[in-house]
Design an enzyme around this catalytic site. Structure first.
Site, PDB file in Angstrom:
ATOM      1  N   LYS A   1      34.521 -36.488  34.676  1.00  0.00           N
ATOM      2  CA  LYS A   1      35.329 -35.444  34.035  1.00  0.00           C
ATOM      3  C   LYS A   1      34.598 -34.881  32.823  1.00  0.00           C
ATOM      4  CE  LYS A   1      39.657 -37.367  35.720  1.00  0.00           C
ATOM      5  NZ  LYS A   1      40.685 -38.388  35.540  1.00  0.00           N
TER       6      LYS A   1
ATOM      7  N   GLN B   1      43.689 -41.712  31.193  1.00  0.00           N
ATOM      8  CA  GLN B   1      43.290 -42.162  32.538  1.00  0.00           C
ATOM      9  C   GLN B   1      44.230 -43.278  33.015  1.00  0.00           C
ATOM     10  OE1 GLN B   1      40.941 -40.760  34.520  1.00  0.00           O
ATOM     11  NE2 GLN B   1      41.450 -42.197  36.125  1.00  0.00           N
TER      12      GLN B   1
ATOM     13  N   ASP C   1      47.599 -32.989  32.932  1.00  0.00           N
ATOM     14  CA  ASP C   1      47.796 -33.769  34.158  1.00  0.00           C
ATOM     15  C   ASP C   1      49.117 -33.405  34.841  1.00  0.00           C
ATOM     16  OD1 ASP C   1      45.902 -35.589  35.138  1.00  0.00           O
ATOM     17  OD2 ASP C   1      46.246 -36.976  33.475  1.00  0.00           O
TER      18      ASP C   1
END
Ligand code: GUN
Length: 295
Positions: free
Chosen positions: A53, A97, A120
């Site tokens: 990422k 994460q 997200d």
């Protein structure tokens, strides 16, 4: 029939080109989009996702700030990082994460993220907006799958989509988006999961079969009808002594056999994976663009 390979790398490249242009436009207007990433613990798969990422951010011209905490970090320490990101004007998107080493903390941590920076799309406010079809950040993996279908000319309207897997990250949001009245949806959707009886009765009636179970060989060629489209979301590490790193990545689908029966299929790696990261960049840029609209 040998399936057309749906090349996620190629679609991701196209979209990242578009994203880079939006980043340039933002920079001309004095805004550098920024992503804050928090990694707790040292799970090898999570570490490699986070590294990928960050590399993608750098290539797109997006600023990224990564904080790593040890696996025994307390909830207070994790929330302090999230709150710093919430307050930091350079950060337009926040990614914690998952999974966290202590799964019980997960919901509290996700709810601490400012919904305006929740790239997200996991905050309940954004999940609710997604569910209602209101503008919001769409979760990256399902959103990436919609773009693979769209950009590959695969119609969803009126088709039967069977999603195998009911996770909050992939299966359930994807089923919801595909069933909505929209250019990316209008499908008839069935969700299957570990308690589904006679799974293949459902999968065999799919026009589009989406495997998001997190288990290799969940979908074998006898489970689909000739000509179905197959999207493989699985990223499973299986031991392989012939590889230098000791493992290889495999999806949830028995690719070699299924590709002889499907009309189109995503490979693993190189299918859904690159799109997930692309949609994270997309949402981060969108978040930065909103700050200009709002000022
Ligand atoms: N772990 C697996 N997929 C995801 C994702 O899309 N976002 C985050 N934050 N963690 C993940």
């Amino acid at each position: 029939m040998t399936a057309r390979i749906l090349d996620g790398n190629q679609i991701a490249r196209e979209m990242r080109g578009e994203i880079r242009q939006r980043v340039e436009t933002l920079k001309e207007r004095g805004v550098v989009p920024g992503l804050g990433v928090l990694l707790v613990g040292d799970d090898p798969a999570s570490r490699s996702y986070v590294t990928a990422k960050e590399r993608a951010c750098e290539q797109a011209g997006i600023y990224s700030s990564e904080i790593r905490l040890s696996a025994d970090a307390t909830l207070a320490e994790i929330l302090a990082v999230v709150n710093d990101f919430n307050r930091d004007a350079r950060i337009h998107g926040i990614l914690v994460q998952l999974p966290l080493p202590d799964g019980k903390m997960e919901q509290t941590v996700l709810e601490a993220i400012d919904p305006a920076k929740d790239v997200d799309g996991f905050h309940p406010v954004n999940v609710g907006k997604m569910m209602l079809g209101l503008p919001t950040f769409l979760p990256c993996t399902p959103h990436g799958i919609l773009h693979i279908l769209k950009r590959s000319g695969i119609e969803t309207s009126g088709r039967h989509v069977v999603v195998v897997g009911r996770s909050n990250i992939v299966g359930r949001p994807l089923a919801n988006m595909l069933s909505q009245k929209s250019a990316f949806g209008d499908a008839t959707v069935t969700i299957c999961h570990t308690r589904t009886r006679n799974l293949s009765d459902f999968t065999r009636s799919a026009d589009i079969l989406i495997a998001a179970a997190g288990r290799p060989n969940t979908i074998t060629s006898d489970m689909l009808r000739e000509g179905a489209v197959v999207i493989d979301v699985g990223v499973n590490r299986v031991e392989d002594a012939t590889r230098e790193r000791g493992y290889r990545l495999t999806g949830d689908v028995d690719f070699e056999a299924v590709k002889e029966k499907a009309s189109a299929i995503t490979p693993v790696p190189g299918g859904v994976g690159p799109m997930t990261i692309t949609m994270l960049l997309y949402n981060t840029v969108e978040s930065a663009e909103r700050t200009l609209v709002e000022t």
